[in-house]
Design a protein around this motif. Sequence first.
Motif, PDB file in Angstrom:
ATOM      1  N   ARG A 618       0.835  -1.215   0.000  1.00  0.00           N
ATOM      2  CA  ARG A 618       0.000   0.000   0.000  1.00  0.00           C
ATOM      3  C   ARG A 618       0.865   1.259   0.000  1.00  0.00           C
ATOM      4  NH1 ARG A 618      -3.755  -3.478   2.716  1.00  0.00           N
ATOM      5  NH2 ARG A 618      -2.669  -3.376   4.718  1.00  0.00           N
ATOM      6  N   SER A 621       2.438   1.771  -3.404  1.00  0.00           N
ATOM      7  CA  SER A 621       1.411   2.106  -4.396  1.00  0.00           C
ATOM      8  C   SER A 621       0.927   3.546  -4.278  1.00  0.00           C
ATOM      9  CB  SER A 621       0.211   1.160  -4.250  1.00  0.00           C
ATOM     10  OG  SER A 621       0.620  -0.181  -4.480  1.00  0.00           O
ATOM     11  N   SER A 622       1.337   4.221  -3.198  1.00  0.00           N
ATOM     12  CA  SER A 622       0.868   5.602  -2.987  1.00  0.00           C
ATOM     13  C   SER A 622       1.779   6.643  -3.621  1.00  0.00           C
ATOM     14  CB  SER A 622       0.748   5.880  -1.480  1.00  0.00           C
ATOM     15  OG  SER A 622       2.038   6.038  -0.888  1.00  0.00           O
ATOM     16  N   ARG A 624       4.163   7.727  -7.154  1.00  0.00           N
ATOM     17  CA  ARG A 624       4.332   7.435  -8.591  1.00  0.00           C
ATOM     18  C   ARG A 624       5.686   6.825  -8.923  1.00  0.00           C
ATOM     19  NH1 ARG A 624       7.422  10.929 -11.594  1.00  0.00           N
ATOM     20  NH2 ARG A 624       8.174  12.796 -10.531  1.00  0.00           N
ATOM     21  N   PRO A 726      -1.936  -0.496 -11.604  1.00  0.00           N
ATOM     22  CA  PRO A 726      -2.173   0.951 -11.617  1.00  0.00           C
ATOM     23  C   PRO A 726      -0.936   1.744 -12.067  1.00  0.00           C
ATOM     24  CG  PRO A 726      -2.974  -0.009  -9.565  1.00  0.00           C
ATOM     25  CD  PRO A 726      -2.223  -1.087 -10.287  1.00  0.00           C
ATOM     26  N   LYS A 728      -1.190   5.150 -11.672  1.00  0.00           N
ATOM     27  CA  LYS A 728      -1.322   6.370 -10.875  1.00  0.00           C
ATOM     28  C   LYS A 728      -1.321   5.977  -9.388  1.00  0.00           C
ATOM     29  CE  LYS A 728      -3.491   9.555 -14.083  1.00  0.00           C
ATOM     30  NZ  LYS A 728      -3.119   8.784 -15.268  1.00  0.00           N
ATOM     31  N   PRO A 729      -0.755   6.832  -8.541  1.00  0.00           N
ATOM     32  CA  PRO A 729      -0.692   6.513  -7.106  1.00  0.00           C
ATOM     33  C   PRO A 729      -2.086   6.329  -6.513  1.00  0.00           C
ATOM     34  CG  PRO A 729       0.609   8.477  -7.631  1.00  0.00           C
ATOM     35  CD  PRO A 729      -0.169   8.139  -8.848  1.00  0.00           C
ATOM     36  N   GLN A 730      -2.173   5.474  -5.502  1.00  0.00           N
ATOM     37  CA  GLN A 730      -3.440   5.234  -4.818  1.00  0.00           C
ATOM     38  C   GLN A 730      -3.216   5.331  -3.318  1.00  0.00           C
ATOM     39  OE1 GLN A 730      -4.339   1.302  -6.450  1.00  0.00           O
ATOM     40  NE2 GLN A 730      -5.729   2.234  -7.916  1.00  0.00           N
ATOM     41  N   GLY A 731      -4.126   6.015  -2.639  1.00  0.00           N
ATOM     42  CA  GLY A 731      -4.023   6.118  -1.181  1.00  0.00           C
ATOM     43  C   GLY A 731      -3.230   7.335  -0.743  1.00  0.00           C
ATOM     44  N   ASP A 732      -3.341   7.653   0.532  1.00  0.00           N
ATOM     45  CA  ASP A 732      -2.682   8.816   1.128  1.00  0.00           C
ATOM     46  C   ASP A 732      -1.368   8.365   1.779  1.00  0.00           C
ATOM     47  OD1 ASP A 732      -2.020  10.569   3.532  1.00  0.00           O
ATOM     48  OD2 ASP A 732      -3.559  11.795   2.547  1.00  0.00           O
TER      49      ASP A 732
END
Length: 752
Positions: A618, A621-622, A624, A726, A728-732
């Motif tokens: 996670r 993945s946040s 790029r 993905p 593009k980044p996901q999550g904060d």
Amino acid sequence: MLHCGSGCCLALLLVWSLCVSARCRFPSLDHIRPRASDRAQGRAVTELLRRLLGNRSAEFIVSVNGSLSNDSLDVCELRSTKNNKVVATGSTGVAVASGIYNYLKYFCNCHVSWSGNQLDLPRPLPKLTGVLRISTPHRFRYYQNVCTFSYSSVWWDWPRWEREIDWMALNGINLPLAFTGQEALWQEVYRALGLNQSEIEEFFSGPAFLAWNRMANLFKFGGPLPQSWHVNQLYLQFKILERMRSFGMIPVLPAFSGNIPKGILRLYPEARVTRLGPWSHFNCSYSCSLVLDPQDPLFHHIGSLYLSQVLKQFGTDHIYSTDTFNEMTPPSSDPAYLSAVSRSVFASMTAVDPQAVWLMQGWLFFSDAAFWKPAQIQALLHGVPLGRMIVLDLFAETEPIFSYTESFYGQPFIWCMLQNFGGNSGLFGTVESINSGPFKALHFPNSTLVGIGMTPEGIEQNPVTYELMSELAWRKEPVNLAKWVSLYAIRRYGNTQESLTAAWRLLFASIYNCSDPHYRNHNHSPLVRRPSFHMNTGLWYDPADLYKAWKLIMDAAPSLMSKETFRYDLVDVTREVLQVLTTSFYRDIADAFKKQNLSELLTAGGVLVYDLLPELNRLLSSNRNFLLGTWLERARSLAVDDKEAQLYDMNARNQITLWGPSGEILDYASKEWGGLMEDYYAQRWGLFVQTLVECLNSGQPFKQAAFNQAVFQIEKGFIYNGRKYPTKPQGDTYEIAYRIFLKYFPQALNRL
């Protein structure tokens, strides 16, 4: 770097006299000069500044004046005008770009890197009192490794190449490797010799493995190369060369090493050819390449044909790179033979370009030290007239070769920092070594040093080490590392928080200061290696320093999350902590299994597989810069149809995992990326823990060979899973990192 008192000037004079005396010994290099006019180079820098600074670029007045330097050593002078502009005049475009970047760093607290820029320019620009003069004692500042073109830039488009060449200019690079597109020229040469298309296609490897195809390590694997690939790469190379030359750089072009397709034997059955042994666990389906004896007249013929094509298509700056025995043992150790080999290789260059200079990697002397004794090294080097070969001391920060070869027996050399193998993720540096090494080489008795360089197998990690190394080319003495990295932290984030400078001082004194003899920066962490009971758990630093730095960075995070450079470092340092903790959990798993304690095994294995690794996925993945999807998307985007897209996708996935059809160089090019963590590394660890639990439940011993067969299905399955990841980044990032910190910081301290 700056004007200073008489003591500094005396040191400068000593360095200058050393460099001048070295240069006088190599008049053979005097013709190596920028091709572009002063005006064209100035225009190139102006356009770079526009790309970098937008409207603020108008506050810089740029000019190039080649006569500013009378000894081929770059210099730049900067001064302020009454209306708050900065005038920069330099001997080349690269010198001006470096001078301006020096000003941006040390007067404006700005920063440019692969992982983001920090360009909050003060308004108006800070004034310079008098003239700021920066100069270099190094004729050449070299960049790239033959492997970088496969591990990092293989899928790049022109906008990405443009950013890289801008980065090179800002960091003072004037001797870059320019290897893109060479297969298109080889195809023409092979056709002219009479090879048919299937013979050519059987020879070229796929795009992700071309570096080793070029070095005669392997052929065919990952291929065939589509015609659209040749067209695309040739187009890129034309643009790359035009832009490099516009800055006054000297692109290094490829030459013939003797590596040939087997179809040549159909046309020339009498050719003197050596069939090499298997390379790096590959069998002869893909390795055991054919190498033409440099003393065979056919070598001269093919080498001249190829170089003629290079000159016709690419023009020339007279420096050519080829490596005859890269990770291959020559058929004879007779010094007369080795001299004849290098003489023949060089003759195939000078037949086409009488002013040719051969640039050779010195890696072979280190990688096959048992063969390359002083007599053999000297023989190979002396087959070429002194001053007409430049040797790259490729891994000089750890394994300097100049020091035991009397400065390469008189041939000019470049002191290089290799820094990275396989493009692996992971914080790493040898900052004390790179801070002192180039100066030791410069002052070595009868030194033939003509430059310093950076030769990473893969880039886009550890930007701090590359900034330090490139800056040292313009320094007259080593820097104070603690002071230097404090200023680095300030400009990287545009922030003067003490916690950030303290964090970087901790990192520089520990994880970035590997001093273990002969240490190679492959990421050995169990996290990215196939699980077993024989994993490398060693560290070259005290993890307590990493954890302290992590806490300091977390403390500063809330107010800095708008800075791309900070977000990258927050992810990178947190990633490193979880990598170290994976090793700790691995030890717990191994101990629990050894003691046959199922409860402890389930606890340690459960935390690793069901919490730590998913959290790490996670986190990655946040941002790029840590996405598997980007690597795969770039690969597929170069394809013109689905068949090509699948080929490129397989190349991209295989290189970073199996590295070969059956894991021949398994995990050499490991990457800690979102998506890859979830579907590759975590799956392997899940199977390992599950297998151990089953062994304890059934009373059966753990069998590594059986596990390897089972886990290979996971590894191969990832390559062909067809999943879209993905881009593009996901999550904060902050939320994820803070959650990880709350959970794992106390554990990290308890495990010290």
